[in-house]
Design an enzyme around this catalytic site. Structure first.
Site, short mmCIF file in Angstrom:
data_model
loop_
_atom_site.label_atom_id
_atom_site.label_comp_id
_atom_site.label_asym_id
_atom_site.label_seq_id
_atom_site.Cartn_x
_atom_site.Cartn_y
_atom_site.Cartn_z
N ARG A 6 144.15 -19.13 83.70
CA ARG A 6 145.07 -19.29 84.84
C ARG A 6 146.14 -18.21 84.71
NH1 ARG A 6 147.75 -24.58 87.58
NH2 ARG A 6 145.58 -24.69 88.23
N HIS B 166 141.64 -19.95 93.99
CA HIS B 166 141.55 -21.16 93.15
C HIS B 166 140.16 -21.78 93.37
CE1 HIS B 166 142.70 -24.35 90.66
NE2 HIS B 166 143.65 -24.93 91.38
N GLN C 69 139.22 -25.57 92.35
CA GLN C 69 139.79 -26.58 93.23
C GLN C 69 138.88 -26.79 94.44
OE1 GLN C 69 142.83 -28.49 93.05
NE2 GLN C 69 141.79 -29.52 94.73
N ASP D 167 148.96 -27.33 101.20
CA ASP D 167 149.37 -26.96 99.84
C ASP D 167 150.86 -26.62 99.91
OD1 ASP D 167 149.42 -26.07 97.18
OD2 ASP D 167 148.53 -24.12 97.63
N CYS E 261 145.67 -30.16 97.32
CA CYS E 261 145.22 -29.85 95.95
C CYS E 261 146.16 -30.43 94.89
CB CYS E 261 145.10 -28.34 95.78
SG CYS E 261 146.61 -27.44 96.16
N ARG F 86 137.95 -32.97 90.52
CA ARG F 86 138.10 -31.77 89.68
C ARG F 86 137.27 -31.93 88.40
NH1 ARG F 86 142.53 -28.54 90.23
NH2 ARG F 86 141.26 -27.17 88.94
N1 NVA Z 1 149.19 -22.51 95.70
C1 NVA Z 1 149.56 -23.30 94.55
C2 NVA Z 1 148.40 -24.11 94.09
C3 NVA Z 1 148.68 -25.00 92.91
C4 NVA Z 1 147.48 -25.77 92.46
C5 NVA Z 1 150.08 -22.38 93.45
O1 NVA Z 1 149.48 -21.33 93.23
O2 NVA Z 1 151.10 -22.69 92.84
N1 CP Z 2 145.50 -28.53 91.80
C1 CP Z 2 145.78 -27.98 90.59
O1 CP Z 2 145.24 -26.94 90.21
O2 CP Z 2 146.70 -28.67 89.87
P1 CP Z 2 147.37 -28.21 88.49
O3 CP Z 2 148.27 -27.03 88.84
O4 CP Z 2 148.13 -29.40 88.02
O5 CP Z 2 146.30 -27.78 87.55
#
Ligand code: NVA
Ligand code: CP
Length: 303
Positions: free
Chosen positions: A103, A130, A133, A223, A263, A291
């Site tokens: 990540r 992502h 997800q 989101d 998400c 997930r």
């Molecule tokens: N768009 C959000 C998704 C989190 C799962 C982010 O990147 O923070």
């Molecule tokens: N939806 C998602 O990726 O959640 P987290 O950021 O908690 O992993």
């Protein structure tokens, strides 16, 4: 599932339509307890530069349930945050691990990891995409409607990583996808073009109009308005994004059987109301659970 063995998942577009279908079928079987795997002595590394609850825990539990092992490669504890080149880190981790989920911010970092290691590299969220997800999201939609082709998913809000992976994912499975975003927060035009090229008999629509986009849709999705790394913009974005809030008014425009997805994590009262999150059309908790099943299918397939 031999065809995914050893492969990376950096973008959802790395998968063929048939491979997504196979992953979803396997996820369904795993969820029903119909199949089991034994990946004793296989190790998954988690290298996360951003916070995570769902992705971190679901990958860990998935690997545990598959019989394997997980190592948390916290950048602050490893040499990663001290500037060891990715090219070097990748070649070393390759010698220890069997699969690595990352990540991070830059998609280019994932590509460098993939270039310098032979083990499968999984995008556990980047600024661009992502994909994990969206595998869970598609599983959730399939559970609700029985199939995917011809359904319409509307995403409301920031043209971010979620918007991008949803566009590609829907295009690949034959779903119509509509993205409704404020003028200066539209999805990346390169991804829009890519999704349009992948869509065979389905639509990819990008609009500023949340009401038009929600009309008769089967899935309303949202989101956060400011993603991780954009915290300083959060306040200023609230008034701009207000018309895109997933609320009862937009739900009423959607198909009568429509479901609401997010998400997570959510900012209740901003991009989604409490009423929708807790309402009868919400499938958000199933989505979060999925997930686990979707990533278990993915791990079993790449290992
Ligand atoms: N768009 C959000 C998704 C989190 C799962 C982010 O990147 O923070
Ligand atoms: N939806 C998602 O990726 O959640 P987290 O950021 O908690 O992993």
């Amino acid at each position: 599932m031999g065809n995914l063995q050893g492969r990376d998942l950096l973008s959802l577009a790395d998968l063929q339509p048939s491979e997504i279908q196979e992953l979803l079928t396997l996820a369904k079987q795993l969820k029903a307890g119909e199949v089991q795997f034994d990946f004793q002595r296989k190790t998954l590394g988690l290298l996360f530069r951003k916070a995570s609850t769902r992705t971190r825990v679901s990958f860990t539990v998935a690997m545990h349930q598959l019989g394997g092992h997980v190592i948390d490669l916290d950048p602050n504890v490893t040499q990663v945050s001290r500037g060891e080149p990715i090219e070097d880190t990748a070649r070393v981790l390759d010698r220890y691990l069997d699969v690595l989920a990352i990540r991070t911010f830059e998609q280019a970092e994932l590509e460098t990891f993939a270039k310098f290691s032979k083990i499968p590299i999984i995008n556990a969220l980047s600024d661009l995409e992502h994909p994990c997800q969206v595998l869970a999201d598609l599983l959730t939609v399939m559970e609700n409607f029985g199939s995917l082709k011809g359904l319409t998913l509307t995403y409301l809000g920031d043209g971010n990583n979620m918007a991008h992976s949803l566009m590609i994912g829907c295009a690949l499975v034959g779903m119509n996808v509509r993205i409704a975003s404020p003028k200066n927060f539209m999805p990346d035009p390169t991804i829009v073009a890519q999704a349009k090229a992948l869509a065979e008999n389905s639509e990819v629509i990008v609009t500023e109009d949340p009401k038009l986009a929600s009309r008769a849709a089967h899935v309303l999705y949202t989101d956060v308005w400011a993603s991780m790394g954009q915290e300083s913009e959060a306040e200023d974005r609230i008034p701009i994004f207000q018309p895109y809030q997933l609320n009862a008014e937009l739900m009423a425009l959607a198909d009568q059987q429509a479901i609401a997805l997010h998400c997570l994590p959510a900012h209740r009262g901003e991009e989604i109301t409490d009423e929708v999150m807790e309402g009868s059309q919400s499938r958000i908790w199933d989505e979060a659970e999925n997930r686990l099943h979707a990533q278990k299918a993915l791990l079993a397939s790449v290992l």
